[in-house]
Design a protein around this motif. Structure first.
Motif, PDB file in Angstrom:
ATOM      1  N   ALA A   1       4.871  13.702 -24.629  1.00 18.39           N
ATOM      2  CA  ALA A   1       6.079  13.803 -23.585  1.00 18.39           C
ATOM      3  C   ALA A   1       5.466  14.351 -22.448  1.00 18.39           C
ATOM      4  N   GLY A   2       4.624  15.297 -22.344  1.00 14.63           N
ATOM      5  CA  GLY A   2       3.793  15.938 -21.294  1.00 14.63           C
ATOM      6  C   GLY A   2       3.298  14.639 -20.439  1.00 14.63           C
ATOM      7  N   THR A   3       2.767  13.704 -21.191  1.00 10.02           N
ATOM      8  CA  THR A   3       2.070  12.459 -20.267  1.00 10.02           C
ATOM      9  C   THR A   3       3.412  11.752 -19.653  1.00 10.02           C
ATOM     10  N   LEU A   4       4.282  11.532 -20.235  1.00 10.22           N
ATOM     11  CA  LEU A   4       5.404  11.048 -19.597  1.00 10.22           C
ATOM     12  C   LEU A   4       5.999  11.785 -18.580  1.00 10.22           C
ATOM     13  N   ALA A   5       6.015  13.067 -18.604  1.00 10.44           N
ATOM     14  CA  ALA A   5       6.582  13.945 -17.587  1.00 10.44           C
ATOM     15  C   ALA A   5       5.718  13.909 -16.278  1.00 10.44           C
ATOM     16  N   GLY A   6       4.443  13.698 -16.410  1.00 14.91           N
ATOM     17  CA  GLY A   6       3.267  14.007 -15.338  1.00 14.91           C
ATOM     18  C   GLY A   6       3.664  12.583 -14.709  1.00 14.91           C
ATOM     19  N   ALA A   7       3.911  11.201 -15.268  1.00 13.31           N
ATOM     20  CA  ALA A   7       4.068  10.072 -14.527  1.00 13.31           C
ATOM     21  C   ALA A   7       5.080  10.153 -13.841  1.00 13.31           C
ATOM     22  N   LEU A   8       6.130  10.652 -14.243  1.00 10.65           N
ATOM     23  CA  LEU A   8       7.504  11.028 -13.531  1.00 10.65           C
ATOM     24  C   LEU A   8       7.393  11.788 -12.426  1.00 10.65           C
ATOM     25  N   VAL A   9       6.493  12.904 -12.441  1.00  9.38           N
ATOM     26  CA  VAL A   9       6.097  13.618 -11.289  1.00  9.38           C
ATOM     27  C   VAL A   9       5.386  12.901 -10.228  1.00  9.38           C
ATOM     28  N   MET A  10       4.396  12.103 -10.712  1.00 13.56           N
ATOM     29  CA  MET A  10       3.609  11.448  -9.669  1.00 13.56           C
ATOM     30  C   MET A  10       4.557  10.017  -8.968  1.00 13.56           C
ATOM     31  N   THR A  11       5.695   9.866  -9.366  1.00 12.89           N
ATOM     32  CA  THR A  11       6.342   9.079  -8.829  1.00 12.89           C
ATOM     33  C   THR A  11       6.841   9.558  -7.281  1.00 12.89           C
ATOM     34  N   ARG A  12       6.953  10.682  -7.491  1.00 13.48           N
ATOM     35  CA  ARG A  12       7.448  11.473  -5.982  1.00 13.48           C
ATOM     36  C   ARG A  12       6.255  12.318  -5.235  1.00 13.48           C
ATOM     37  N   TRP A  13       5.373  12.887  -6.095  1.00 16.29           N
ATOM     38  CA  TRP A  13       4.426  13.742  -5.444  1.00 16.29           C
ATOM     39  C   TRP A  13       3.206  12.939  -4.962  1.00 16.29           C
ATOM     40  N   LYS A  14       2.909  12.982  -3.673  1.00 11.85           N
ATOM     41  CA  LYS A  14       1.758  12.250  -3.013  1.00 11.85           C
ATOM     42  C   LYS A  14       0.820  13.253  -2.544  1.00 11.85           C
TER      43      LYS A  14
ATOM     44  N   GLY B   1       0.878  -1.325   0.088  1.00 10.60           N
ATOM     45  CA  GLY B   1      -0.128  -0.046   0.011  1.00 10.60           C
ATOM     46  C   GLY B   1       0.934   1.271  -0.055  1.00 10.60           C
ATOM     47  N   GLU B   2       1.712   1.310   0.977  1.00 12.76           N
ATOM     48  CA  GLU B   2       2.666   2.468   0.895  1.00 12.76           C
ATOM     49  C   GLU B   2       3.501   2.931  -0.352  1.00 12.76           C
ATOM     50  N   GLN B   3       3.549   1.617  -1.187  1.00 12.27           N
ATOM     51  CA  GLN B   3       4.176   1.977  -2.532  1.00 12.27           C
ATOM     52  C   GLN B   3       3.292   1.943  -3.719  1.00 12.27           C
ATOM     53  N   ALA B   4       2.134   2.065  -3.337  1.00 14.76           N
ATOM     54  CA  ALA B   4       1.177   1.868  -4.612  1.00 14.76           C
ATOM     55  C   ALA B   4       1.316   3.138  -5.587  1.00 14.76           C
ATOM     56  N   GLY B   5       1.365   4.175  -4.958  1.00 19.10           N
ATOM     57  CA  GLY B   5       1.375   5.532  -5.965  1.00 19.10           C
ATOM     58  C   GLY B   5       2.583   5.540  -6.792  1.00 19.10           C
ATOM     59  N   ARG B   6       3.547   5.148  -6.325  1.00 19.86           N
ATOM     60  CA  ARG B   6       4.807   5.273  -7.008  1.00 19.86           C
ATOM     61  C   ARG B   6       4.639   4.152  -7.782  1.00 19.86           C
ATOM     62  N   ALA B   7       4.444   2.900  -7.597  1.00 20.13           N
ATOM     63  CA  ALA B   7       4.281   1.889  -8.482  1.00 20.13           C
ATOM     64  C   ALA B   7       3.370   2.031  -9.594  1.00 20.13           C
ATOM     65  N   PHE B   8       2.205   2.663  -9.425  1.00 17.35           N
ATOM     66  CA  PHE B   8       1.470   2.904 -10.434  1.00 17.35           C
ATOM     67  C   PHE B   8       1.876   3.988 -11.504  1.00 17.35           C
ATOM     68  N   ALA B   9       2.420   4.919 -10.879  1.00 17.31           N
ATOM     69  CA  ALA B   9       3.258   6.154 -11.582  1.00 17.31           C
ATOM     70  C   ALA B   9       4.247   5.660 -12.520  1.00 17.31           C
ATOM     71  N   LEU B  10       5.137   4.781 -12.084  1.00 17.16           N
ATOM     72  CA  LEU B  10       6.250   3.949 -12.830  1.00 17.16           C
ATOM     73  C   LEU B  10       5.758   3.116 -13.798  1.00 17.16           C
ATOM     74  N   PHE B  11       4.434   2.511 -13.562  1.00 21.69           N
ATOM     75  CA  PHE B  11       3.617   1.689 -14.416  1.00 21.69           C
ATOM     76  C   PHE B  11       3.572   2.613 -15.675  1.00 21.69           C
ATOM     77  N   ARG B  12       3.028   3.618 -15.239  1.00 21.18           N
ATOM     78  CA  ARG B  12       2.439   4.356 -16.348  1.00 21.18           C
ATOM     79  C   ARG B  12       3.512   5.181 -17.290  1.00 21.18           C
ATOM     80  N   VAL B  13       4.631   5.450 -16.541  1.00 28.50           N
ATOM     81  CA  VAL B  13       5.851   6.082 -17.298  1.00 28.50           C
ATOM     82  C   VAL B  13       6.190   4.927 -18.288  1.00 28.50           C
ATOM     83  N   GLY B  14       6.109   3.774 -18.080  1.00 28.79           N
ATOM     84  CA  GLY B  14       6.633   2.601 -19.027  1.00 28.79           C
ATOM     85  C   GLY B  14       5.495   2.603 -20.089  1.00 28.79           C
TER      86      GLY B  14
END
Length: 468
Positions: free
Chosen positions: A289-302, A158-171
């Motif tokens: 490119a913006g969607t890729l940047a947004g996914a990277l942002v969400m790997t950090r921002w909660k 659970g505590e890593q869910a946000g980062r995991a899904f954001a990294l998934f979206r980066v891919g």
């Protein structure tokens, strides 16, 4: 733009001393277990194939002697099948193990794309055959998409869910960008049929990977009544949560007007004012490119209030329509497209986190199927009416109207108290034991939820959906 941050401030994690790593490739994160790795790899592979196939299918129709109308018919057949069958797909995915639905759907898509490729390569393709095969592919996606919702999030703690899904979206977003570029080059070099064959192979590989998911910890589902009864229960889940149905309604219109602006008016503005396809391709590339940047942002921002943060990021979706109405020069349009791509990805991750937190696991596919339906149902209508509306009020007025609808509907959704108040819960932060092996967390019922079919399946769809 249809079916996609982490919330509050979590307590600081307890530091854990790891043994010194041996030299060599960096190990994957501890939370990225087998299921997460398999799901991510499968989504990236199908994302690469699907992005190129969308380009290839259009050129295949043209090479077979079809017209622009025929290209539209082939694309519309996929979207129509998705609209017709997505609710049934959601009900089925809540009755039997979701990974089985995903594997069968991948097999259906592999078969339809393989036949499509064979017809094109042999020069025997006719438009009616391509329409039928496109509809079969859309049917497969209608079953896949609801089943895929939540699979990634239930494969991590659970505590890593946000980062995991954001990294998934980066891919997925990276695969979409790379797949489109590679697909376009391959169409020019070897022809569209071979690109479609690569897409069929990608679906076969994805099905094989998903067949190896570890579902030993997931209890067998106990279906109750009929499919109609299951759909009624899903409908009650949606209508009983104001934050959920309000955002679904919001995106039914937002996705539709954005699709009309970008799919119909955008190329016309580019041809008449910006210099043709090149500048429009630059703008669409900037959005990706913006969607890729947004996914990277969400790997950090909660964000603490995940829905509020996500809905505020819907306002920038009005920028592309406004930029086309002016119209902005090519670089200015590319800039606003980048911003809108970044914003929609922030929303997508926040939305998926809210669904994961708030919807009972055994009803998630049915809820997401209603979300998908809302996301795409009006797109064929608005794209068909875009031309007549331009003739009636003028293109600039139609584009300003699209931008105004996005702003007004987003402001209206912010008036819903649950949208402003929903926060990440301690339950979500705590996660569930064994989640890295794919065991879904037991989700609390009765809380508010949000919109955006952004489960990030990576399968690709012909619709221009902001969320999914």
């Amino acid at each position: 733009m249809t079916r996609p941050p982490a919330p509050d401030a979590d307590p600081p994690p307890v530091p854990v001393r790891e043994p010194a790593a041996a030299s060599g490739p960096a190990p994957r994160p501890r939370w990225a277990g087998r299921n997460y790795t398999l799901l991510s790899l499968a989504a990236v592979i199908t994302g690469l194939g699907a992005s190129g196939a969308l380009i290839a299918s259009a050129f295949a129709v043209l090479e077979a002697g079809g017209s622009a109308t025929d290209v539209g018919l082939v694309a519309a057949a996929r979207t129509t099948a998705l609209i017709v069958f997505v609710l049934v797909g959601g009900a089925v995915a809540d009755r039997i193990p979701r990974h089985r639905v995903m594997v069968v759907a991948n097999a259906v898509n592999c078969t339809s794309q393989g036949l499509f490729a064979a017809l094109v390569i042999t020069g025997e393709a006719h438009v009616w055959q391509m329409v039928v095969l496109s509809a079969v592919g859309g049917t497969g996606h209608a079953f896949f998409a609801p089943a895929a919702e939540g699979m990634v999030l239930s494969s991590v703690t659970g505590e890593q869910a946000g980062r995991a899904f954001a990294l998934f979206r980066v891919g997925i977003n990276g695969a979409g960008i790379g797949g489109a570029a590679l697909g376009g080059a391959m169409v020019a070099a070897v022809g569209p049929g071979w690109v479609l064959a690569v897409d069929a192979a990608a679906f076969a590989v994805a099905a094989a990977l998903r067949a190896f998911l570890d579902v030993s910890g997931i209890p067998e589902r106990q279906p109750g009544g009929s499919i109609l009864t299951d759909l009624k229960v899903g409908w009650q889940e949606v209508t009983g949560r104001p934050w959920l149905w309000s955002i679904v309604l919001q995106f039914a219109v937002v996705n539709a007007v954005v699709a009309a602006a970008e799919a119909v008016y955008g190329p016309l503005v580019a041809r008449e004012h910006l210099g043709g396809a090149g500048p429009w391709g630059l703008a669409m590339g900037a959005f990706a490119a913006g969607t890729l940047a947004g996914a990277l942002v969400m790997t950090r921002w909660k964000p603490r209030r995940m829905l509020l943060a996500g809905v505020l990021c819907v306002f920038p979706l009005a920028l592309p329509a406004a930029g086309l109405a002016v119209p902005l020069p090519a670089l200015g349009l590319a800039a606003v497209m980048f911003v809108s791509g970044l914003a929609v990805e922030v929303f997508a991750v926040a939305w998926m986190m809210a669904l994961h937190q708030e919807i009972p696991e055994d009803k998630l596919s049915r809820v997401s199927s209603y979300d998908w339906l809302g996301s795409i149902a009006l797109i064929p209508v608005t794209t068909a009416l875009a031309g007549p509306m331009q003739d009636l009020v003028g293109r600039s007025a139609a584009l300003w109207g699209c931008a105004a609808l996005v702003v007004l509907l987003t402001a209206a959704v912010l008036c819903v108290p649950d949208v402003r108040r929903l926060r990440r819960t301690e339950h979500a932060a705590a996660g569930s034991t064994g989640a890295d092996e794919g065991r879904p967390a037991q989700q609390p019922a009765g809380q508010p939820i949000v919109k955006a079919s952004s489960g990030g399946s990576g399968e690709g769809t012909a619709s221009a959906s902001v969320t999914g």
